[in-house]
Design a protein around this motif. Structure first.
Motif, PDB file in Angstrom:
ATOM      1  N   PHE A 157      -2.468  -1.568 -10.779  1.00  0.00           N
ATOM      2  CA  PHE A 157      -3.776  -1.001 -10.462  1.00  0.00           C
ATOM      3  C   PHE A 157      -3.600   0.187  -9.532  1.00  0.00           C
ATOM      4  O   PHE A 157      -2.640   0.256  -8.759  1.00  0.00           O
ATOM      5  CB  PHE A 157      -4.666  -2.046  -9.766  1.00  0.00           C
ATOM      6  N   ASN A 158      -4.529   1.107  -9.613  1.00  0.00           N
ATOM      7  CA  ASN A 158      -4.568   2.230  -8.686  1.00  0.00           C
ATOM      8  C   ASN A 158      -5.785   2.056  -7.799  1.00  0.00           C
ATOM      9  O   ASN A 158      -6.901   1.895  -8.295  1.00  0.00           O
ATOM     10  CB  ASN A 158      -4.678   3.557  -9.447  1.00  0.00           C
ATOM     11  N   VAL A 159      -5.569   2.057  -6.482  1.00  0.00           N
ATOM     12  CA  VAL A 159      -6.661   1.984  -5.518  1.00  0.00           C
ATOM     13  C   VAL A 159      -6.917   3.401  -5.038  1.00  0.00           C
ATOM     14  O   VAL A 159      -6.002   4.075  -4.568  1.00  0.00           O
ATOM     15  CB  VAL A 159      -6.298   1.080  -4.319  1.00  0.00           C
ATOM     16  N   VAL A 160      -8.161   3.861  -5.179  1.00  0.00           N
ATOM     17  CA  VAL A 160      -8.504   5.237  -4.841  1.00  0.00           C
ATOM     18  C   VAL A 160      -9.539   5.256  -3.718  1.00  0.00           C
ATOM     19  O   VAL A 160     -10.572   4.597  -3.814  1.00  0.00           O
ATOM     20  CB  VAL A 160      -9.077   5.985  -6.067  1.00  0.00           C
ATOM     21  N   GLY A 194      -9.550  11.153  -2.291  1.00  0.00           N
ATOM     22  CA  GLY A 194      -8.699  11.020  -3.463  1.00  0.00           C
ATOM     23  C   GLY A 194      -7.352  10.368  -3.221  1.00  0.00           C
ATOM     24  O   GLY A 194      -6.536  10.285  -4.137  1.00  0.00           O
ATOM     25  N   THR A 195      -7.108   9.888  -2.001  1.00  0.00           N
ATOM     26  CA  THR A 195      -5.852   9.195  -1.723  1.00  0.00           C
ATOM     27  C   THR A 195      -5.731   8.010  -2.669  1.00  0.00           C
ATOM     28  O   THR A 195      -6.671   7.230  -2.826  1.00  0.00           O
ATOM     29  CB  THR A 195      -5.811   8.690  -0.263  1.00  0.00           C
ATOM     30  N   THR A 196      -4.578   7.884  -3.309  1.00  0.00           N
ATOM     31  CA  THR A 196      -4.368   6.825  -4.294  1.00  0.00           C
ATOM     32  C   THR A 196      -3.088   6.070  -3.987  1.00  0.00           C
ATOM     33  O   THR A 196      -2.060   6.670  -3.683  1.00  0.00           O
ATOM     34  CB  THR A 196      -4.272   7.417  -5.713  1.00  0.00           C
ATOM     35  N   TYR A 197      -3.177   4.743  -4.068  1.00  0.00           N
ATOM     36  CA  TYR A 197      -1.993   3.894  -3.921  1.00  0.00           C
ATOM     37  C   TYR A 197      -1.889   3.009  -5.146  1.00  0.00           C
ATOM     38  O   TYR A 197      -2.896   2.512  -5.656  1.00  0.00           O
ATOM     39  CB  TYR A 197      -2.072   3.032  -2.659  1.00  0.00           C
ATOM     40  N   GLY A 198      -0.671   2.804  -5.608  1.00  0.00           N
ATOM     41  CA  GLY A 198      -0.426   1.929  -6.741  1.00  0.00           C
ATOM     42  C   GLY A 198      -0.142   0.523  -6.256  1.00  0.00           C
ATOM     43  O   GLY A 198       0.606   0.325  -5.300  1.00  0.00           O
ATOM     44  N   CYS A 248       1.874   1.993  -0.371  1.00  0.00           N
ATOM     45  CA  CYS A 248       1.306   2.545   0.863  1.00  0.00           C
ATOM     46  C   CYS A 248       2.326   2.455   1.992  1.00  0.00           C
ATOM     47  O   CYS A 248       3.271   1.657   1.932  1.00  0.00           O
ATOM     48  CB  CYS A 248       0.015   1.800   1.240  1.00  0.00           C
ATOM     49  N   PRO A 249       2.160   3.265   3.028  1.00  0.00           N
ATOM     50  CA  PRO A 249       3.105   3.245   4.150  1.00  0.00           C
ATOM     51  C   PRO A 249       3.223   1.877   4.829  1.00  0.00           C
ATOM     52  O   PRO A 249       4.330   1.468   5.211  1.00  0.00           O
ATOM     53  CB  PRO A 249       2.541   4.282   5.117  1.00  0.00           C
ATOM     54  N   PHE A 250       2.115   1.144   4.989  1.00  0.00           N
ATOM     55  CA  PHE A 250       2.185  -0.167   5.642  1.00  0.00           C
ATOM     56  C   PHE A 250       3.066  -1.119   4.843  1.00  0.00           C
ATOM     57  O   PHE A 250       3.929  -1.797   5.397  1.00  0.00           O
ATOM     58  CB  PHE A 250       0.786  -0.778   5.832  1.00  0.00           C
ATOM     59  N   TRP A 251       2.850  -1.171   3.523  1.00  0.00           N
ATOM     60  CA  TRP A 251       3.657  -2.092   2.717  1.00  0.00           C
ATOM     61  C   TRP A 251       5.126  -1.687   2.737  1.00  0.00           C
ATOM     62  O   TRP A 251       6.002  -2.533   2.836  1.00  0.00           O
ATOM     63  CB  TRP A 251       3.146  -2.145   1.267  1.00  0.00           C
ATOM     64  N   GLU A 252       5.391  -0.408   2.671  1.00  0.00           N
ATOM     65  CA  GLU A 252       6.783   0.038   2.678  1.00  0.00           C
ATOM     66  C   GLU A 252       7.492  -0.344   3.971  1.00  0.00           C
ATOM     67  O   GLU A 252       8.665  -0.689   3.954  1.00  0.00           O
ATOM     68  CB  GLU A 252       6.851   1.539   2.413  1.00  0.00           C
ATOM     69  N   ASN A 289       6.660  -2.981   5.767  1.00  0.00           N
ATOM     70  CA  ASN A 289       6.595  -4.431   5.915  1.00  0.00           C
ATOM     71  C   ASN A 289       6.791  -5.167   4.595  1.00  0.00           C
ATOM     72  O   ASN A 289       6.259  -6.251   4.398  1.00  0.00           O
ATOM     73  CB  ASN A 289       5.232  -4.809   6.523  1.00  0.00           C
ATOM     74  N   SER A 290       7.549  -4.588   3.702  1.00  0.00           N
ATOM     75  CA  SER A 290       7.690  -5.149   2.354  1.00  0.00           C
ATOM     76  C   SER A 290       8.227  -6.583   2.354  1.00  0.00           C
ATOM     77  O   SER A 290       7.907  -7.363   1.460  1.00  0.00           O
ATOM     78  CB  SER A 290       8.577  -4.261   1.486  1.00  0.00           C
ATOM     79  N   GLU A 291       9.000  -6.939   3.364  1.00  0.00           N
ATOM     80  CA  GLU A 291       9.547  -8.302   3.397  1.00  0.00           C
ATOM     81  C   GLU A 291       8.447  -9.353   3.575  1.00  0.00           C
ATOM     82  O   GLU A 291       8.646 -10.519   3.272  1.00  0.00           O
ATOM     83  CB  GLU A 291      10.616  -8.456   4.496  1.00  0.00           C
ATOM     84  N   PHE A 292       7.269  -8.933   4.041  1.00  0.00           N
ATOM     85  CA  PHE A 292       6.160  -9.862   4.239  1.00  0.00           C
ATOM     86  C   PHE A 292       5.193  -9.865   3.052  1.00  0.00           C
ATOM     87  O   PHE A 292       4.348 -10.742   2.941  1.00  0.00           O
ATOM     88  CB  PHE A 292       5.407  -9.525   5.527  1.00  0.00           C
ATOM     89  N   GLY A 293       5.279  -8.881   2.178  1.00  0.00           N
ATOM     90  CA  GLY A 293       4.494  -8.843   0.944  1.00  0.00           C
ATOM     91  C   GLY A 293       2.994  -8.738   1.120  1.00  0.00           C
ATOM     92  O   GLY A 293       2.240  -9.247   0.299  1.00  0.00           O
ATOM     93  N   ALA A 294       2.535  -8.078   2.188  1.00  0.00           N
ATOM     94  CA  ALA A 294       1.098  -8.001   2.429  1.00  0.00           C
ATOM     95  C   ALA A 294       0.687  -6.579   2.783  1.00  0.00           C
ATOM     96  O   ALA A 294       1.409  -5.873   3.477  1.00  0.00           O
ATOM     97  CB  ALA A 294       0.709  -8.937   3.578  1.00  0.00           C
TER      98      ALA A 294
END
Length: 105
Positions: free
Chosen positions: A37-40, A45-49, A61-65, A67-72
């Motif tokens: 999904f794309n969140v816009v 127009g900022t879009t995250y997949g 998104c920067p937060f997930w990148e 904190n990817s080990e937490f998956g949120a």
């Protein structure tokens, strides 16, 4: 923002999702790949997949990148919430009073 543990990351993501709901101005589209999904953010127009997996999700998104080990992240939580609302609405029948009021009484 780097979270120190999974609980902190989940709390940040949850309250971020609540802020998204309150502010509004977000939309999602289905991607070309299943569960993508794309969140816009409609304002700029900022879009995250977001890729939804059975028990986790992946977002770019920067937060997930960070904190990817937490998956949120708020985008994953928001998409899951929106899809749940959509599924609930689609499951209503015309005789259900919630259907007559657009899904909520």
């Amino acid at each position: 923002m780097k979270a120190t543990n999974k609980t902190e990351a989940q709390r940040i993501a949850y309250f971020g999702m609540k802020k998204m709901e309150k502010e509004g101005g977000y939309a999602f589209t289905e991607g070309t790949v299943s569960n993508w999904f794309n969140v816009v953010k409609e304002q700029d127009g900022t879009t995250y997949g977001v890729l939804l997996l059975e028990k986790r999700g992946v977002c770019n998104c920067p937060f997930w990148e960070e904190n990817s080990e937490f998956g949120a992240c708020k985008h994953i939580y928001w998409i899951r919430e929106e899809l749940a609302k959509e599924a609930d609405f689609q499951s209503l029948t015309e005789t259900d009073p919630r259907w007559l009021h657009g899904g909520g009484i």
